[in-house]
Design a protein around this motif. Structure first.
Motif, mmCIF file in Angstrom:
data_model
loop_
_atom_site.group_PDB
_atom_site.id
_atom_site.type_symbol
_atom_site.label_atom_id
_atom_site.label_comp_id
_atom_site.label_asym_id
_atom_site.label_seq_id
_atom_site.Cartn_x
_atom_site.Cartn_y
_atom_site.Cartn_z
ATOM 1 N N ILE A 99 0.847 -1.190 0.000
ATOM 2 C CA ILE A 99 0.000 0.000 0.000
ATOM 3 C C ILE A 99 0.882 1.239 0.000
ATOM 4 C CG2 ILE A 99 -1.790 1.294 1.214
ATOM 5 C CD1 ILE A 99 -2.659 -1.306 2.533
ATOM 6 N N ALA A 100 0.582 2.153 -0.883
ATOM 7 C CA ALA A 100 1.235 3.464 -0.879
ATOM 8 C C ALA A 100 0.156 4.502 -1.138
ATOM 9 C CB ALA A 100 2.325 3.540 -1.942
ATOM 10 N N PHE A 101 0.063 5.488 -0.276
ATOM 11 C CA PHE A 101 -0.893 6.552 -0.532
ATOM 12 C C PHE A 101 -0.423 7.852 0.087
ATOM 13 C CE2 PHE A 101 -2.809 5.250 3.566
ATOM 14 C CZ PHE A 101 -3.033 6.498 4.151
ATOM 15 N N ALA A 102 -0.941 8.927 -0.460
ATOM 16 C CA ALA A 102 -0.718 10.264 0.082
ATOM 17 C C ALA A 102 -2.041 10.998 0.012
ATOM 18 C CB ALA A 102 0.346 11.019 -0.721
ATOM 19 N N ASN A 103 -2.428 11.648 1.111
ATOM 20 C CA ASN A 103 -3.610 12.491 1.046
ATOM 21 C C ASN A 103 -3.343 13.834 1.697
ATOM 22 O OD1 ASN A 103 -4.405 12.335 3.887
ATOM 23 N ND2 ASN A 103 -5.119 10.268 3.447
ATOM 24 N N TYR A 104 -4.097 14.804 1.266
ATOM 25 C CA TYR A 104 -3.909 16.183 1.690
ATOM 26 C C TYR A 104 -5.275 16.772 2.010
ATOM 27 C CZ TYR A 104 -2.676 21.158 1.467
ATOM 28 O OH TYR A 104 -2.492 22.493 1.753
ATOM 29 N N GLU A 105 -5.395 17.394 3.177
ATOM 30 C CA GLU A 105 -6.629 18.053 3.584
ATOM 31 C C GLU A 105 -6.343 19.516 3.871
ATOM 32 O OE1 GLU A 105 -9.383 15.796 6.217
ATOM 33 O OE2 GLU A 105 -7.686 14.425 6.394
ATOM 34 N N LEU A 106 -7.247 20.374 3.421
ATOM 35 C CA LEU A 106 -7.096 21.805 3.587
ATOM 36 C C LEU A 106 -8.418 22.371 4.085
ATOM 37 C CD1 LEU A 106 -5.268 24.312 3.078
ATOM 38 C CD2 LEU A 106 -6.253 24.409 0.776
ATOM 39 N N THR A 107 -8.386 23.134 5.177
ATOM 40 C CA THR A 107 -9.605 23.677 5.762
ATOM 41 C C THR A 107 -9.671 25.189 5.546
ATOM 42 O OG1 THR A 107 -8.565 24.029 7.925
ATOM 43 C CG2 THR A 107 -9.584 21.885 7.523
ATOM 44 N N GLY A 108 -10.878 25.718 5.727
ATOM 45 C CA GLY A 108 -11.067 27.170 5.636
ATOM 46 C C GLY A 108 -10.818 27.740 4.257
ATOM 47 N N VAL A 109 -11.144 26.989 3.205
ATOM 48 C CA VAL A 109 -10.881 27.429 1.836
ATOM 49 C C VAL A 109 -11.977 28.398 1.388
ATOM 50 C CG1 VAL A 109 -10.576 26.676 -0.550
ATOM 51 C CG2 VAL A 109 -9.710 25.266 1.327
ATOM 52 N N SER A 110 -11.581 29.547 0.915
ATOM 53 C CA SER A 110 -12.456 30.591 0.383
ATOM 54 C C SER A 110 -13.360 31.158 1.477
ATOM 55 C CB SER A 110 -13.294 30.058 -0.801
ATOM 56 O OG SER A 110 -14.406 29.322 -0.355
ATOM 57 N N ARG A 111 -14.196 32.101 1.084
ATOM 58 C CA ARG A 111 -15.102 32.710 2.058
ATOM 59 C C ARG A 111 -16.231 31.764 2.465
ATOM 60 N NH1 ARG A 111 -19.682 35.230 -0.461
ATOM 61 N NH2 ARG A 111 -19.673 35.033 -2.742
ATOM 62 N N TYR A 112 -16.332 30.606 1.768
ATOM 63 C CA TYR A 112 -17.349 29.615 2.127
ATOM 64 C C TYR A 112 -16.836 28.602 3.151
ATOM 65 C CZ TYR A 112 -19.632 31.501 -2.006
ATOM 66 O OH TYR A 112 -20.204 32.350 -2.930
ATOM 67 N N HIS A 113 -15.578 28.728 3.559
ATOM 68 C CA HIS A 113 -14.976 27.861 4.571
ATOM 69 C C HIS A 113 -15.119 26.378 4.193
ATOM 70 C CE1 HIS A 113 -14.357 31.310 7.155
ATOM 71 N NE2 HIS A 113 -15.612 31.661 6.941
#
Length: 393
Positions: A99-113
């Motif tokens: 198994i190999a994986f990479a994930n990325y999470e980003l919060t608070g994107v744009s004025r719609y959060h």
């Protein structure tokens, strides 16, 4: 590993006064960037020897100490979440997947959060388990190492999801995954070849998902108070002539009850129901067996269109100290799992319960959100070990 944890448990009273005296330092633990790493070197009855590693990079940004403190969160709000998070994994199992994986999470994107999630996954397994469909599938332990209950399954998948708060603590999540999957028997005399033939099959298809999530817990990674309810539907439209339309639905409820505050002792419970259509691929069908369903059973031991599980665990974090100015915590848990499976709701009502029990060892370092758990579970005369990031639920 167990001996080291036992030594820490024996010495823990020496460190508790120091830990309590330094609680003010907790304010720094959710500010800025924190890396967490966990090497994998363990043995389980399902996968044999597994080696590899996990890593996470938390970026909490700035924020006030009051918002970032874990042990003393505001009464009416949970600690502020991360601003972005990377998760990386590579593991090789002797009798299981690469198994190999990479994930990325980003919060608070744009004025719609908005909250965005992206994952790239590679999964290749020459020992993918298959024991047959339904409650009455047969498992002979004497044949477990012969390949009779195994086939090849490989997958490459890219997933993109977006999540938005719509009212109070309720979020709506939409996802799109593009998956390329291959499966084939590894020998002529196997349960898989008996049920599906000896030909190699390959499918490329999209998966569309929609989820409603109500989350009112004191932490996303180490919850000890509150509740979480979710409902999810995944559907794959039939874009190619030989690709069937299929769907799967999941309902999940979790609740956490503290007996002693600040995670000294708490109770966690989960109820989960999964329903899949008749044409749903094997890997996406409702299942019992392994870390995410019913611990202690062989991986994917029971597979059908409906599965109902209930799990409960008592947890405690008993060792709290700082090493190299980073928070180290060690705890343990005792759990029981139970579940039913069947081709229909009527069948699932009449089928018996499967049960398991076991213990968990919980470790946290670098930041309190980086949690590693080892579960040792026993069920139906067998056992299994699981080493993973986070709690089982």
């Amino acid at each position: 590993m167990l001996s080291a944890l036992c030594l820490l448990a024996f010495l823990s009273p020496l460190f508790l006064p120091a830990a309590q005296a330094n609680e003010g330092e907790q304010a720094r633990d959710r500010q800025g960037v924190h890396w967490g790493g966990l090497p994998v070197f363990n043995y389980s009855s399902d996968l044999g020897l597994s080696i590899g590693g996990f890593a996470r990079r938390f970026d909490y940004g700035g924020g006030s100490p009051q918002e970032k403190s874990d042990d003393n969160p505001p009464e009416e709000e949970k600690p502020a979440s991360f601003e972005n998070l990377w998760t990386l994994q590579f593991t090789h199992a002797q009798h299981g997947p690469n198994i190999a994986f990479a994930n990325y999470e980003l919060t608070g994107v744009s004025r719609y959060h908005l909250r965005l999630f992206t994952q790239v996954l590679s999964f290749q397994n020459d020992h993918q388990p298959y024991f047959g469909l339904g409650e009455h599938s047969v498992y002979d332990r004497a044949l477990a190492g012969s390949g009779v209950y195994q086939y090849f399954f490989g997958k490459y998948e890219i997933t993109q999801a977006v999540r938005k708060n719509i009212v109070d603590n309720v979020d709506l999540e939409l996802s799109l995954a593009v998956s390329s999957e291959t499966q084939k028997p590894i020998q002529e005399l196997s349960q898989f070849s008996t049920d599906f033939g000896n030909l190699k099959t390959h499918h490329d298809y999209p998966k569309l998902g929609v989820s409603l999530i109500m989350d009112k817990r004191d932490s996303e990674f180490i919850p000890s108070k509150g509740y979480r309810f979710s409902g999810a539907l995944i559907s794959s439209p039939a874009l190619a002539q030989d690709a069937p339309h299929w769907a799967r639905a999941d309902l999940d409820a979790r609740a956490y009850y503290p007996f002693i505050s600040s995670r000294w002792l708490w109770f966690a419970i989960q109820l989960h129901y999964a329903q899949s259509s008749e044409d749903t691929p094997l890997q996406d069908k409702a299942k019992l067996g392994s870390f995410g369903t019913l611990r202690g059973l062989p991986l994917g031991r029971y597979s059908s269109n409906n599965a109902l599980t209930a799990r409960a665990e008592i947890r405690s974090v008993v060792i709290r100290m700082r090493i190299f100015d980073m928070p180290l915590k060690v705890g343990s848990g005792v759990f029981v799992d139970t579940g039913k499976i069947g081709a229909s709701l009527g069948e699932i009502r009449n089928n018996p319960f499967h049960k398991s029990a076991g213990v968990s060892i919980i470790g946290s370092y670098f930041t309190d959100d980086f949690v590693g758990t080892t579960d040792i579970a026993f069920s139906e005369g067998g056992y299994a070990y699981y080493l993973t990031l986070g709690h089982a639920f």
